[in-house]
Design a protein around this motif. Sequence first.
Motif, PDB file in Angstrom:
ATOM      1  N   MET A 125      -2.877  28.841   9.607  1.00  0.00           N
ATOM      2  CA  MET A 125      -3.093  29.131   8.032  1.00  0.00           C
ATOM      3  C   MET A 125      -4.458  30.032   7.907  1.00  0.00           C
ATOM      4  O   MET A 125      -5.484  29.519   8.496  1.00  0.00           O
ATOM      5  N   TYR A 173      -2.354  34.259  -2.086  1.00  0.00           N
ATOM      6  CA  TYR A 173      -2.424  32.841  -1.364  1.00  0.00           C
ATOM      7  C   TYR A 173      -2.415  31.671  -2.499  1.00  0.00           C
ATOM      8  O   TYR A 173      -2.265  32.172  -3.650  1.00  0.00           O
ATOM      9  N   LYS A 194      -0.133  23.893   4.669  1.00  0.00           N
ATOM     10  CA  LYS A 194       1.314  24.280   4.001  1.00  0.00           C
ATOM     11  C   LYS A 194       1.256  25.791   3.894  1.00  0.00           C
ATOM     12  O   LYS A 194       2.237  26.356   4.379  1.00  0.00           O
ATOM     13  N   SER A 195       0.420  26.473   3.529  1.00  0.00           N
ATOM     14  CA  SER A 195       0.324  28.029   3.451  1.00  0.00           C
ATOM     15  C   SER A 195      -1.072  28.538   3.357  1.00  0.00           C
ATOM     16  O   SER A 195      -2.100  27.603   3.156  1.00  0.00           O
ATOM     17  N   ASN A 196      -1.233  29.722   3.528  1.00  0.00           N
ATOM     18  CA  ASN A 196      -2.386  30.489   3.061  1.00  0.00           C
ATOM     19  C   ASN A 196      -3.051  29.938   1.694  1.00  0.00           C
ATOM     20  O   ASN A 196      -2.080  29.898   0.789  1.00  0.00           O
ATOM     21  N   CYS A 197      -4.334  29.468   1.532  1.00  0.00           N
ATOM     22  CA  CYS A 197      -4.570  29.268   0.401  1.00  0.00           C
ATOM     23  C   CYS A 197      -6.290  29.277   0.151  1.00  0.00           C
ATOM     24  O   CYS A 197      -6.941  29.566   1.045  1.00  0.00           O
TER      25      CYS A 197
END
Lengths: 207, 207
Positions: A1, A27, A97-100
Amino acid sequence: MKIITISREFGSGGREFGKRLADILGYAYYDREIINAIAENRELNEGYIEKILENGLLNNYPLKFGRTFSYGTVMAQHNMTKILVEQQKVIKDIASKSNCIIVGRSANIILRKYNPLNLFVYADIKSKIERCRKYGDDKELLSEKELIKKIKQVDKGRARHQELLTDIKWGNKEGYDLCINTTGLEIKELAPVIAEYAKYRLGGNYK
Amino acid sequence: MKIITISREFGSGGREFGKRLADILGYAYYDREIINAIAENRELNEGYIEKILENGLLNNYPLKFGRTFSYGTVMAQHNMTKILVEQQKVIKDIASKSNCIIVGRSANIILRKYNPLNLFVYADIKSKIERCRKYGDDKELLSEKELIKKIKQVDKGRARHQELLTDIKWGNKEGYDLCINTTGLEIKELAPVIAEYAKYRLGGNYK
């Protein structure tokens, strides 16, 4: 990520900057949401947690409150420790969980081993006062002196929060990849430029 | 005129960064050239001036040298003051001629009233040692310990030089628009990205 953390001085526009950057890059964006998540898990009042986190976790309660205050202090510190642990879990969960983009909460330190891109946003005091007057919740309630005091207090709390986790001092440029002075700038215009820097640092795959 | 000043930690790649940025933007580039210009005007030995500027202008000579050194010290300080004044003239002259990038020499302070874009370039100590080993003149002569000492000394000299001109501390992010950590980065790849930021801050008219 791919993770971007944003640390910021109170009133420097860090939150708006983070939101706009997240929008541009596609994001996920987090700040108070983290706190909400903690609150849900711990069934604690959100405002209470927010207050604790803003003031730092090992706040030195003034001795003048005397003994009657001691039990409360111990309990508060016990809760604070729980919150800190929970907060770290939530932040790590988010990052997996995800790019953030995560604003504040010492995420730069908590996520260190995931090699985030760490940005610091700051401004001169005049600019921070102006921003607080324009966007702050209590802009009409505080005198200039009170506002300056508030700005300093909030940042002191943030520094103290980071102090619990690391020797790397909050706000020292050594702890960040890029330190951005927003004095006199429109965040709306600044964000796309810094987004290019983020793309260079983190690589492809943007919407 | 559009002016970019670059202050930098020794070994962080600030000079290469400045040159590449000047190339991309089509700006004139200055660093040691300033010193050459001073030397020409003052008919002083370039290396001597360079040394004085790197070590700061009001270096505290150790007292252990005793009295025989005193006259020399007074003369050295007299020369230093002359050089400082001359240096400021040269820097202002340069800035009035064309768009330019000036690396070091406290140009950020000297040109303050012309509202330059002030960048600070830094890196972690490991990265600075590596860069010195790769590009430094005396890379093979110094032990790691000596190299670290040199890096610290040069930066101390730069901080002292700025101290003569202002209360704004060298290297404190408050004095700059953007602080750029070059640790682990290729200056060649970084420069075009920061050039975009410079264009945003300084506006149009680029080759």
